[in-house]
Design a protein around this motif. Structure first.
Motif, PDB file in Angstrom:
ATOM      1  N   ARG A  69      39.144  32.611  33.768  1.00  0.00           N
ATOM      2  CA  ARG A  69      40.482  33.224  33.712  1.00  0.00           C
ATOM      3  C   ARG A  69      40.371  34.602  33.092  1.00  0.00           C
ATOM      4  O   ARG A  69      40.703  34.804  31.924  1.00  0.00           O
ATOM      5  CB  ARG A  69      41.431  32.374  32.857  1.00  0.00           C
ATOM      6  CG  ARG A  69      41.720  31.026  33.436  1.00  0.00           C
ATOM      7  CD  ARG A  69      43.114  30.553  33.080  1.00  0.00           C
ATOM      8  NE  ARG A  69      43.349  29.265  33.714  1.00  0.00           N
ATOM      9  CZ  ARG A  69      43.285  28.085  33.084  1.00  0.00           C
ATOM     10  NH1 ARG A  69      43.037  28.037  31.798  1.00  0.00           N
ATOM     11  NH2 ARG A  69      43.495  26.971  33.748  1.00  0.00           N
ATOM     12  N   PRO A  70      39.904  35.573  33.868  1.00  0.00           N
ATOM     13  CA  PRO A  70      39.648  36.899  33.321  1.00  0.00           C
ATOM     14  C   PRO A  70      40.897  37.509  32.693  1.00  0.00           C
ATOM     15  O   PRO A  70      41.999  37.323  33.190  1.00  0.00           O
ATOM     16  CB  PRO A  70      39.186  37.700  34.538  1.00  0.00           C
ATOM     17  CG  PRO A  70      39.540  36.879  35.733  1.00  0.00           C
ATOM     18  CD  PRO A  70      39.619  35.474  35.296  1.00  0.00           C
ATOM     19  N   SER A  71      40.702  38.232  31.599  1.00  0.00           N
ATOM     20  CA  SER A  71      41.839  38.878  30.931  1.00  0.00           C
ATOM     21  C   SER A  71      41.667  40.393  30.871  1.00  0.00           C
ATOM     22  O   SER A  71      42.369  41.068  30.142  1.00  0.00           O
ATOM     23  CB  SER A  71      42.026  38.307  29.524  1.00  0.00           C
ATOM     24  OG  SER A  71      40.846  38.404  28.768  1.00  0.00           O
ATOM     25  N   MET A  72      40.699  40.901  31.652  1.00  0.00           N
ATOM     26  CA  MET A  72      40.562  42.351  31.784  1.00  0.00           C
ATOM     27  C   MET A  72      40.229  42.647  33.251  1.00  0.00           C
ATOM     28  O   MET A  72      39.719  41.794  33.967  1.00  0.00           O
ATOM     29  CB  MET A  72      39.439  42.886  30.886  1.00  0.00           C
ATOM     30  CG  MET A  72      39.798  42.929  29.402  1.00  0.00           C
ATOM     31  SD  MET A  72      38.387  43.477  28.377  1.00  0.00           S
ATOM     32  CE  MET A  72      38.119  45.152  29.001  1.00  0.00           C
ATOM     33  N   THR A  73      40.495  43.879  33.665  1.00  0.00           N
ATOM     34  CA  THR A  73      40.212  44.271  35.045  1.00  0.00           C
ATOM     35  C   THR A  73      38.733  44.064  35.380  1.00  0.00           C
ATOM     36  O   THR A  73      38.389  43.591  36.466  1.00  0.00           O
ATOM     37  CB  THR A  73      40.616  45.747  35.260  1.00  0.00           C
ATOM     38  OG1 THR A  73      42.051  45.837  35.144  1.00  0.00           O
ATOM     39  CG2 THR A  73      40.199  46.256  36.626  1.00  0.00           C
ATOM     40  N   TYR A  74      37.867  44.401  34.433  1.00  0.00           N
ATOM     41  CA  TYR A  74      36.427  44.240  34.655  1.00  0.00           C
ATOM     42  C   TYR A  74      36.087  42.802  35.046  1.00  0.00           C
ATOM     43  O   TYR A  74      35.408  42.546  36.041  1.00  0.00           O
ATOM     44  CB  TYR A  74      35.699  44.623  33.360  1.00  0.00           C
ATOM     45  CG  TYR A  74      34.202  44.545  33.407  1.00  0.00           C
ATOM     46  CD1 TYR A  74      33.457  45.491  34.100  1.00  0.00           C
ATOM     47  CD2 TYR A  74      33.521  43.530  32.744  1.00  0.00           C
ATOM     48  CE1 TYR A  74      32.079  45.430  34.132  1.00  0.00           C
ATOM     49  CE2 TYR A  74      32.146  43.466  32.762  1.00  0.00           C
ATOM     50  CZ  TYR A  74      31.427  44.418  33.460  1.00  0.00           C
ATOM     51  OH  TYR A  74      30.062  44.348  33.484  1.00  0.00           O
ATOM     52  N   GLY A  75      36.577  41.837  34.259  1.00  0.00           N
ATOM     53  CA  GLY A  75      36.292  40.435  34.531  1.00  0.00           C
ATOM     54  C   GLY A  75      36.953  39.947  35.812  1.00  0.00           C
ATOM     55  O   GLY A  75      36.374  39.136  36.544  1.00  0.00           O
ATOM     56  N   ALA A  76      38.154  40.428  36.095  1.00  0.00           N
ATOM     57  CA  ALA A  76      38.852  40.028  37.321  1.00  0.00           C
ATOM     58  C   ALA A  76      38.056  40.478  38.548  1.00  0.00           C
ATOM     59  O   ALA A  76      37.848  39.711  39.491  1.00  0.00           O
ATOM     60  CB  ALA A  76      40.266  40.617  37.346  1.00  0.00           C
ATOM     61  N   HIS A  77      37.590  41.719  38.526  1.00  0.00           N
ATOM     62  CA  HIS A  77      36.831  42.219  39.673  1.00  0.00           C
ATOM     63  C   HIS A  77      35.471  41.520  39.783  1.00  0.00           C
ATOM     64  O   HIS A  77      35.010  41.236  40.883  1.00  0.00           O
ATOM     65  CB  HIS A  77      36.704  43.746  39.593  1.00  0.00           C
ATOM     66  CG  HIS A  77      38.004  44.448  39.902  1.00  0.00           C
ATOM     67  ND1 HIS A  77      38.245  45.761  39.600  1.00  0.00           N
ATOM     68  CD2 HIS A  77      39.145  43.984  40.490  1.00  0.00           C
ATOM     69  CE1 HIS A  77      39.474  46.092  39.998  1.00  0.00           C
ATOM     70  NE2 HIS A  77      40.037  45.025  40.528  1.00  0.00           N
ATOM     71  N   LYS A  78      34.844  41.233  38.652  1.00  0.00           N
ATOM     72  CA  LYS A  78      33.576  40.493  38.697  1.00  0.00           C
ATOM     73  C   LYS A  78      33.795  39.114  39.338  1.00  0.00           C
ATOM     74  O   LYS A  78      32.992  38.654  40.153  1.00  0.00           O
ATOM     75  CB  LYS A  78      32.993  40.333  37.286  1.00  0.00           C
ATOM     76  CG  LYS A  78      32.401  41.609  36.692  1.00  0.00           C
ATOM     77  CD  LYS A  78      31.005  41.882  37.231  1.00  0.00           C
ATOM     78  CE  LYS A  78      30.385  43.158  36.657  1.00  0.00           C
ATOM     79  NZ  LYS A  78      29.165  43.573  37.375  1.00  0.00           N
ATOM     80  N   LEU A  79      34.867  38.438  38.948  1.00  0.00           N
ATOM     81  CA  LEU A  79      35.145  37.110  39.493  1.00  0.00           C
ATOM     82  C   LEU A  79      35.435  37.164  40.997  1.00  0.00           C
ATOM     83  O   LEU A  79      34.972  36.311  41.761  1.00  0.00           O
ATOM     84  CB  LEU A  79      36.327  36.470  38.756  1.00  0.00           C
ATOM     85  CG  LEU A  79      36.729  35.074  39.229  1.00  0.00           C
ATOM     86  CD1 LEU A  79      35.592  34.069  39.084  1.00  0.00           C
ATOM     87  CD2 LEU A  79      37.972  34.574  38.481  1.00  0.00           C
ATOM     88  N   MET A  80      36.171  38.173  41.427  1.00  0.00           N
ATOM     89  CA  MET A  80      36.463  38.305  42.851  1.00  0.00           C
ATOM     90  C   MET A  80      35.173  38.532  43.646  1.00  0.00           C
ATOM     91  O   MET A  80      34.985  37.962  44.727  1.00  0.00           O
ATOM     92  CB  MET A  80      37.450  39.458  43.078  1.00  0.00           C
ATOM     93  CG  MET A  80      38.850  39.156  42.539  1.00  0.00           C
ATOM     94  SD  MET A  80      39.952  40.603  42.580  1.00  0.00           S
ATOM     95  CE  MET A  80      40.269  40.736  44.346  1.00  0.00           C
TER      96      MET A  80
END
Lengths: 309, 309
Positions: free
Chosen positions: A133-144
């Motif tokens: 459950r990413p809480s920053m843009t960096y983590g969200a894009h990595k997960l995608m």
């Protein structure tokens, strides 16, 4: 075999390239892409932006395997959403699509991040069943990007594996947009005998890996005979800020009193409250961390001495 | 208030539009986008492909909220990766970026899917802590879009919520690329007194929701005063194929003997082995399923009678 490394001039890229070159067979070819020229002999150096289609195509021409490391770091991605969208997300997806169009699937190792888990993390710890459950843009894009890679791997169009890396030490003190830079800064300052105010308290806990261990893990991922699962969390040492300061001081014969603690609550919540880490999937496949705090510190201090003029 | 519905001419889109129109205030405006003209009075009808930038911009002009339903269904996405990449992933991401460029964040409800969980599912069941591990292109792209939406919502640039919907009944028997079509087909054939060979066994378990309950849930998502979390799994009834056949037969005064069971192991593994479903996050926010099997079947048969000439 031709290997492409994206982000080859970066901190992790340089350690990976050194290790790849040390282990290279006579016919192995290495192609290094970054926005600035990577410095390496016996390698093809490409300078350009991965988000540039012509650069992407030139980089992928004839490659058998790819280490995809190029990314805008966490702090910079958070401050510059549009740039993260272009580089961290879209350029990565484009890279995968180009690779997937091949008749023979290439092996691709993606440097993902524990940032996919977001913050705050569950106190009981993180394991292979913890939802991302990413809480920053960096983590969200990595997960995608992880998700896209897993799907293309399932379809047999890429032999992909994403390795979620923890905080790597000791990054050069160039302030490259990493909010977690303090983990590295404490090595630099103690080794140089300088005072440093850590932005977390002595009880803060972090997951750390030397950049050498991370490079070894990436190569291990590339060499896996099969890919039973597309994304792994890499093992990491969980250490407290106080223990880290004590061990660096001991080995560097420095004064632990040089370090003061000036906790930034926001930063500490994001990077200094890391619960126990369990990585059975990666452990079972032979991934390892630095072993213990003493080894992590000695490996890291030795590499600082090599790169400091 | 101007509301845009994408995929408005589809199965779920039609039910949603009917419900929105029934509840509309005098000044509410409704804009319906699909690749074929949605049939509705008192609405602005747009015909076009969401992946076409001009269409996207026209669709979003001045809207206050969006129900984003347009998607290539699961079977078609699996058979046509490139089309899913273009429509299910890229067009959705483009839609979000256009909306995020607004000064005032718009509310957006995204019709996601339980396909994000992949197969096989853990036997103990699915809850809000189950990691999403899609095993089809459809689910992978839904998860990526969910992740992008959650991040833009966190950044305050969209007021987004993704609702993961289960199998909806009873879809028209138009063979629109849905591998799970059998769940709807059994309604159509029993209501018409025709023989049908179910591709799962009588003990197969499915999560079902009437399309009316799904439309209600989407509107409930749009009306939530706050968004404590960006993606929810919608509650659904868990029913066995045998129980479903018995209840449809009872209510439609049909002969359950018309249904024979001819299990397809691959299909049953993907759609007929659904474990218990726990949805505390959605339950706590007032989302509800059809209540019981009898209600689900009566709602669904009533809507079949309305749409059958």
């Amino acid at each position: 075999m031709t290997t492409l490394v994206t982000g080859a001039a970066g901190f992790l890229g340089r350690a990976l390239v050194a290790r790849l070159q040390a282990a290279a067979a006579p016919l192995d070819r290495l192609r290094l892409l970054d926005r600035v020229a990577a410095s390496a002999t016996d390698a093809e150096i490409l300078v350009g932006d991965l988000a540039d289609l012509a650069v992407l195509e030139a980089a992928l021409d004839g490659v058998d395997r790819v280490f995809h490391l190029a990314a805008l770091p966490g702090g910079a991605a958070e401050a510059g959403y549009a740039a993260s969208l272009r580089v961290n997300l879209q350029a990565s997806l484009d890279l995968f699509e180009h690779l997937a169009a091949r008749t023979r699937p290439a092996r691709l190792v993606y440097a993902s991040s524990i940032a996919v888990f977001g913050a705050p993390l569950p106190e009981a710890g993180i394991d292979d069943e913890t939802p991302a459950r990413p809480s920053m843009t960096y983590g969200a894009h990595k997960l995608m990007v992880e998700t896209a890679l897993a799907n293309l791997t399932r379809l047999g169009r890429i032999g992909g594996v994403a390795l979620r890396l923890p905080g790597l030490v000791a990054r050069p003190s160039d302030g490259a947009g990493l909010k977690s830079a303090f983990m590295s800064q404490v090595f630099h300052t103690l080794a140089a005998g300088e005072a440093y105010a850590l932005p977390v308290g002595p009880d803060a806990t972090m997951w750390l890996m030397s950049v050498q261990a991370a490079a070894r893990a990436l190569i291990h991922a590339a060499d896996l005979p099969t890919l039973p699962r597309a994304a792994f969390t890499a093992p990491a040492l969980r250490v407290s800020a106080g223990d880290l300061v004590a061990e660096i001081s001991r080995q560097a014969r420095g004064d632990p009193g040089l370090v003061t603690y000036d906790p930034d609550p926001v930063l500490e919540a994001q990077f200094g409250r890391l619960p126990p880490l369990f990585t059975p999937a990666a452990d079972g496949l032979g991934f390892v961390h630095d072993g213990d705090l003493s080894s992590l510190v000695s490996t890291t201090l030795a590499s600082l001495r090599k790169t400091t003029p």
